[in-house]
Design a protein around this motif. Structure first.
Motif, PDB file in Angstrom:
ATOM      1  N   ARG A   1       0.952  -1.279   0.084  1.00 10.60           N
ATOM      2  CA  ARG A   1       0.122   0.088  -0.009  1.00 10.60           C
ATOM      3  C   ARG A   1       0.776   1.192   0.072  1.00 10.60           C
ATOM      4  NH1 ARG A   1      -4.473  -1.598   4.394  1.00 10.60           N
ATOM      5  NH2 ARG A   1      -6.074  -2.326   2.941  1.00 10.60           N
ATOM      6  N   ARG A   2       2.011   1.185   0.725  1.00 12.10           N
ATOM      7  CA  ARG A   2       2.700   2.387   0.975  1.00 12.10           C
ATOM      8  C   ARG A   2       3.452   2.718  -0.467  1.00 12.10           C
ATOM      9  NH1 ARG A   2       5.638   1.465   5.791  1.00 12.10           N
ATOM     10  NH2 ARG A   2       4.222   2.987   6.620  1.00 12.10           N
TER      11      ARG A   2
ATOM     12  N   GLU B   1       3.912   5.492  -5.565  1.00  9.36           N
ATOM     13  CA  GLU B   1       4.055   5.556  -6.978  1.00  9.36           C
ATOM     14  C   GLU B   1       3.253   6.542  -7.653  1.00  9.36           C
ATOM     15  OE1 GLU B   1       4.007   1.713  -8.718  1.00  9.36           O
ATOM     16  OE2 GLU B   1       5.653   0.825  -7.512  1.00  9.36           O
ATOM     17  N   ALA B   2       1.905   6.505  -6.939  1.00 11.73           N
ATOM     18  CA  ALA B   2       0.960   7.125  -7.523  1.00 11.73           C
ATOM     19  C   ALA B   2       0.982   8.571  -7.251  1.00 11.73           C
ATOM     20  CB  ALA B   2      -0.613   6.682  -6.907  1.00 11.73           C
ATOM     21  N   GLY B   3       1.292   9.004  -6.020  1.00 13.89           N
ATOM     22  CA  GLY B   3       1.241  10.453  -5.588  1.00 13.89           C
ATOM     23  C   GLY B   3       2.491  11.290  -6.159  1.00 13.89           C
ATOM     24  N   PHE B   4       3.564  10.582  -6.287  1.00 11.56           N
ATOM     25  CA  PHE B   4       4.760  11.096  -6.830  1.00 11.56           C
ATOM     26  C   PHE B   4       5.440  10.691  -7.759  1.00 11.56           C
ATOM     27  CE2 PHE B   4       4.764  11.297  -2.086  1.00 11.56           C
ATOM     28  CZ  PHE B   4       4.918  12.678  -1.769  1.00 11.56           C
TER      29      PHE B   4
ATOM     30  N   ALA C   1      10.324   4.032  -5.324  1.00 14.09           N
ATOM     31  CA  ALA C   1       9.158   4.043  -3.983  1.00 14.09           C
ATOM     32  C   ALA C   1       9.560   3.057  -3.074  1.00 14.09           C
ATOM     33  CB  ALA C   1       7.926   3.526  -4.786  1.00 14.09           C
ATOM     34  N   ALA C   2      10.143   2.056  -3.490  1.00 12.81           N
ATOM     35  CA  ALA C   2      10.601   0.567  -2.540  1.00 12.81           C
ATOM     36  C   ALA C   2      11.610   1.258  -1.604  1.00 12.81           C
ATOM     37  CB  ALA C   2      11.166  -0.668  -3.469  1.00 12.81           C
TER      38      ALA C   2
END
Length: 101
Positions: free
Chosen positions: A61-62, A67-70, A77-78
């Motif tokens: 989820r994080r 990925e979506a937000g930034f 992201a990982a």
């Protein structure tokens, strides 16, 4: 087996399928498969099947949110998720050490 999954809920050792993980993260199953193949998400090592524990659900989820937000690359992201998890663990240790003083 269907699991009702809520954002703030961590469900012990429940094993989620790739479909359930994808649905909980608001992504497609292909997204899950790509992240596992890239080493960003880990499958349940006890069975070797494509099953995921609740810790992986939180991590997925994080990563999906980053990925979506930034518009972040999956590896970036990982890495960000790793750093967030490390800071959380360090804060937890500090609280425990402070409580023992």
């Amino acid at each position: 087996m269907q699991h009702e999954i809520h954002h703030a809920e961590v469900l012990g050792e429940a094993a989620f399928t790739a479909d359930e993980l994808a649905r909980a993260c608001g992504v497609g199953v292909t997204w899950v498969h790509e992240r596992v193949e890239a080493g960003v998400l880990q499958v349940d090592s006890a069975t070797g099947d494509w099953r995921f524990d609740s810790t992986t659900l939180v991590r997925a989820r994080r990563i999906a949110g980053l990925e979506a937000g930034f518009d972040a690359d999956p590896q970036l992201a990982a890495l960000t998720a790793d750093l967030i998890e490390e800071v959380t663990a360090l804060r937890r240790r500090l609280r425990l050490l402070g409580a023992g003083s």
